[in-house]
Design a protein around this motif. Structure first.
Motif, mmCIF file in Angstrom:
data_model
loop_
_atom_site.group_PDB
_atom_site.id
_atom_site.type_symbol
_atom_site.label_atom_id
_atom_site.label_comp_id
_atom_site.label_asym_id
_atom_site.label_seq_id
_atom_site.Cartn_x
_atom_site.Cartn_y
_atom_site.Cartn_z
ATOM 1 N N THR A 95 0.885 -3.176 1.302
ATOM 2 C CA THR A 95 2.188 -2.610 0.952
ATOM 3 C C THR A 95 2.044 -1.450 -0.029
ATOM 4 N N SER B 113 4.830 0.973 -2.443
ATOM 5 C CA SER B 113 6.206 1.195 -2.865
ATOM 6 C C SER B 113 6.222 2.207 -4.002
ATOM 7 N N ARG C 70 11.599 4.043 -0.172
ATOM 8 C CA ARG C 70 10.656 3.634 -1.188
ATOM 9 C C ARG C 70 9.401 2.945 -0.652
ATOM 10 N N ASN C 71 9.417 2.449 0.587
ATOM 11 C CA ASN C 71 8.313 1.629 1.086
ATOM 12 C C ASN C 71 7.611 2.274 2.275
ATOM 13 N N PRO D 39 4.479 0.691 4.324
ATOM 14 C CA PRO D 39 3.385 -0.246 4.530
ATOM 15 C C PRO D 39 2.373 0.243 5.559
#
Lengths: 109, 114
Positions: B22, B24, B72-73, B75
């Protein structure tokens, strides 16, 4: 594909010396980045340049767009400057980055 | 504190077992990207994203997937990891793009695939 070459690959100097690391690339770019990676692996961005010269403390970065060349200078070098310095170029028209293989700098007290 | 957060920091897995790393960021950056770093080869770009639902291949995208469902993410997915994906991985973000702004890097993920 842009070819990015850095020199020297390794550099050892005495504390206080003036340091120069060079980066050349083969194809026109929109920007060039200088990065610093300390032992332990974290990467910090030092400069992003698209023309001219930038200065931050004892670090100075220059770029010559016509000659496809950039230099990173360190004045009054200190052992804490020991790290790997990496240049990366951003290609025109997209946001792809191509990296040099890095210069390992060791400053001896 | 403004930062790019990667998890996990270290990961050991076996061939073929799907995994996700992940990434972020809390700076409202539009640009996010993934890199791998290997001895002798340096850093190479895997994928990048200019905004939500917009992703593009870097130089070494084979064997990886990404998604950008939220700003914001970002992965990184390895659906069937192989030993040649053993590497140090970095995520980075930038306000509007690598050609226009400085990059902010995560602290890295050391992945070992057995």
């Amino acid at each position: 594909k842009n070819e990015v070459e850095q020199s020297p690959q390794n550099l050892t100097a005495q504390e206080g010396e003036f340091i120069t690391i060079n980066c050349s690339y083969s194809v026109g770019i929109s920007a060039l980045h200088w990065l610093q990676q300390h032992p332990g692996g974290g990467i910090v961005s030092l400069f992003m340049l698209s023309s001219g010269k930038k200065k931050h403390g004892r670090l100075i970065a220059t770029i010559n767009i016509q000659e496809k060349h950039s230099s990173l200078h360190i004045t009054a070098s200190h052992p804490r400057d020991s790290a790997v310095y990496i240049c990366a170029v951003a290609n025109f028209g997209n946001e792809k980055l191509t990296f040099g293989t890095g210069t390992r700098l060791t400053i001896i007290p | 504190e403004a930062q790019v957060t990667q998890n996990p920091r270290y990961l050991i897995t076996v061939t073929g077992k799907k995994l996700t790393v992940t990434c972020s960021q809390n700076m409202n950056h539009e640009y996010m990207s993934w890199y791998r770093q290997d001895p002798g080869l340096g850093l190479r770009q895997i994928y990048y994203s200019m905004n939500v639902e917009v992703t593009d291949k870097g130089d070494v995208p084979e064997g990886y997937k990404v998604s950008r469902k939220e700003k914001r993410n970002f992965p990184l997915i390895l659906e069937s990891p192989s030993p040649n994906q053993t590497s140090l991985y970095f995520c980075a973000s930038s306000p509007i793009g690598a050609g226009r702004e400085k990059l902010f890097f995560g602290s890295g993920t050391q992945l070992s695939v057995l």
